[in-house]
Structures are given as C-alpha cells and as structure tokens.
Design a protein around this motif. Structure first.
Motif, PDB file in Angstrom:
ATOM      1  N   GLY A  99       0.828  -1.199   0.000  1.00  0.00           N
ATOM      2  CA  GLY A  99       0.000   0.000   0.000  1.00  0.00           C
ATOM      3  C   GLY A  99       0.861   1.248   0.000  1.00  0.00           C
ATOM      4  N   SER A 129      -1.056   4.138   4.383  1.00  0.00           N
ATOM      5  CA  SER A 129      -2.253   3.323   4.130  1.00  0.00           C
ATOM      6  C   SER A 129      -2.575   2.360   5.261  1.00  0.00           C
ATOM      7  CB  SER A 129      -2.105   2.548   2.815  1.00  0.00           C
ATOM      8  OG  SER A 129      -1.032   1.626   2.898  1.00  0.00           O
ATOM      9  N   TYR A 152      -3.437  -6.021   0.252  1.00  0.00           N
ATOM     10  CA  TYR A 152      -3.382  -4.656  -0.253  1.00  0.00           C
ATOM     11  C   TYR A 152      -4.205  -3.754   0.670  1.00  0.00           C
ATOM     12  CZ  TYR A 152      -4.644  -0.607  -3.074  1.00  0.00           C
ATOM     13  OH  TYR A 152      -4.878   0.673  -3.510  1.00  0.00           O
ATOM     14  N   CYS A 153      -3.554  -2.760   1.252  1.00  0.00           N
ATOM     15  CA  CYS A 153      -4.235  -1.782   2.113  1.00  0.00           C
ATOM     16  C   CYS A 153      -4.865  -0.714   1.220  1.00  0.00           C
ATOM     17  CB  CYS A 153      -3.257  -1.159   3.096  1.00  0.00           C
ATOM     18  SG  CYS A 153      -2.612  -2.319   4.307  1.00  0.00           S
ATOM     19  N   ASP A 154      -6.139  -0.826   1.024  1.00  0.00           N
ATOM     20  CA  ASP A 154      -6.895   0.076   0.151  1.00  0.00           C
ATOM     21  C   ASP A 154      -7.437   1.230   0.990  1.00  0.00           C
ATOM     22  OD1 ASP A 154      -8.256   1.154  -1.993  1.00  0.00           O
ATOM     23  OD2 ASP A 154      -9.894  -0.295  -1.918  1.00  0.00           O
ATOM     24  N   THR A 155      -6.743   2.352   0.958  1.00  0.00           N
ATOM     25  CA  THR A 155      -7.059   3.483   1.821  1.00  0.00           C
ATOM     26  C   THR A 155      -7.257   4.729   0.974  1.00  0.00           C
ATOM     27  OG1 THR A 155      -5.632   2.473   3.486  1.00  0.00           O
ATOM     28  CG2 THR A 155      -6.253   4.766   3.845  1.00  0.00           C
ATOM     29  N   ARG A 169      -2.056  -0.676  -8.378  1.00  0.00           N
ATOM     30  CA  ARG A 169      -2.921  -1.503  -7.546  1.00  0.00           C
ATOM     31  C   ARG A 169      -3.004  -2.917  -8.114  1.00  0.00           C
ATOM     32  NH1 ARG A 169      -3.340   3.373  -7.113  1.00  0.00           N
ATOM     33  NH2 ARG A 169      -4.218   4.530  -5.382  1.00  0.00           N
ATOM     34  N   VAL A 222      -7.907  -7.673  -0.051  1.00  0.00           N
ATOM     35  CA  VAL A 222      -8.019  -6.221   0.074  1.00  0.00           C
ATOM     36  C   VAL A 222      -8.439  -5.917   1.496  1.00  0.00           C
ATOM     37  CG1 VAL A 222      -9.183  -4.142  -0.744  1.00  0.00           C
ATOM     38  CG2 VAL A 222      -8.593  -5.962  -2.368  1.00  0.00           C
ATOM     39  N   GLY A 276      -9.436  -2.939   3.973  1.00  0.00           N
ATOM     40  CA  GLY A 276      -9.885  -1.556   3.992  1.00  0.00           C
ATOM     41  C   GLY A 276      -9.138  -0.763   5.032  1.00  0.00           C
TER      42      GLY A 276
END
Length: 179
Positions: A24, A28, A122-125, A162, A171, A173
């Motif tokens: 990330g 993130s 994956y840090c989706d921020t 990404r 993923v 959040g």
C-alpha cells in the motif's frame, strides 16, 4: 467490526501462510497491519526499519543521493532474513509498499522458490485518509514514519500500481482515521 476482530478474520483467511506481503501507499496502514500480525507468529520485516537502523533518515543523516544504494543494501538484507525465516519453518510479514507489480511478482517468486506459500494484502485506503495520517505521523519521524508531504502522498497514490484482477490478494480496507 473493530480492528482486532478484523485482524483475527484476516489471520483465518491467511491459513498460516508462511509469507505475507503487506502492500500500500505510505500512510495506508501497512505497518499497523503488519505489527498486528506479530502476535500470530509473524516476524515483521521492514526495509524502512533496516535503513533507519543502519543509516538514519534520508536527507538528514545521509545525503538523498545515497538512498538507492542503501535501499538495495536493505532489500538484500531483508531477502536474507526472509530466507532464514522460511528455511527454519517460521512465518514472515513483509511491511513494504510493493508499489509496482513487478516487485510484488519478484517477491512472490522468491518465496515460492524457497517452498513458501505467500499471500498479498493490499491496504486500500482513500487519499484523504492517507494525507491525514501522514500529517500526524510527520510530527514524529522514525523508522516507520518517514516524512511524507501532501504532494509526495499524491504522487505516490497516483503512481501506485494496484493489484489487478489476475493478482490474487486480500483487500484490507484502511478507512479508519485512527490507524
């Protein structure tokens, strides 16, 4: 769902995988997540920590132009430590941006070539959350807290590759303003 519950659910998804790559943009939540996996037997490996321990802060303790050299040195050390952990039957969590697909693929290939299963998280921020976290983090720089300006955060966010649909990942959040 609270953070602890999310981590326990995540650990269940990982199924004891020996290598977890946390990916990330800066801010993130990678380090927060990687650190939360340590009580579950994962050894956290961080290029940022290795560089800080050996050289300090870029632009402060050493000239910026040395960064690529020191980064390569730290990455080599991280891979050596990862090999030791895998060889001894341990588990590692890699706390690293993995901002390019090619880098993620290379680390996956390394782990698999050493007989280890690997998961990518994956840090989706959102960018707004990232910027707020970085503003707070910039007040106390350290090994897990390099100073990152809003402009840098925008550049990192825009340039981050990404995970694509063919790239297996979890993923996670990162919307919580407090992480």
């Amino acid at each position: 769902m609270d953070f602890r519950t999310e981590i326990e659910r995540l650990v269940g998804q990982l199924g004891g995988a020996p290598v977890v790559m946390v990916s990330g943009v800066s801010g993130s939540g990678k380090t927060t997540l990687a650190t939360a996996l340590e009580p579950f037997g994962y050894v956290r490996l961080s290029i940022d920590v290795l560089m800080w321990e050996r050289h300090g802060m870029a632009g402060h303790d050493y000239p910026e132009e040395k960064y690529p050299e020191y980064l390569a040195e730290a990455e080599s050390e991280l891979l050596r430590r990862l090999d030791e952990i895998i060889s001894s039957g341990g588990k590692a969590v890699l706390d690293f941006a993995f901002c390019k697909r090619a880098v993620r693929d290379a680390y996956r290939a390394f782990a698999r070539s050493h007989g280890a299963g690997v998961y990518l998280i994956y840090c989706d921020t959102p960018l707004s959350v990232i910027k707020e976290r970085l503003r707070r983090r910039n007040l106390t720089p350290g090994p897990d807290a390099a100073i990152v300006t809003d402009e840098m955060a925008e550049r990192f966010f825009a340039g981050f590759q990404r995970p694509d649909t063919d790239e297996e990942c979890i993923v996670f959040g990162g919307n919580d303003e407090n992480n």
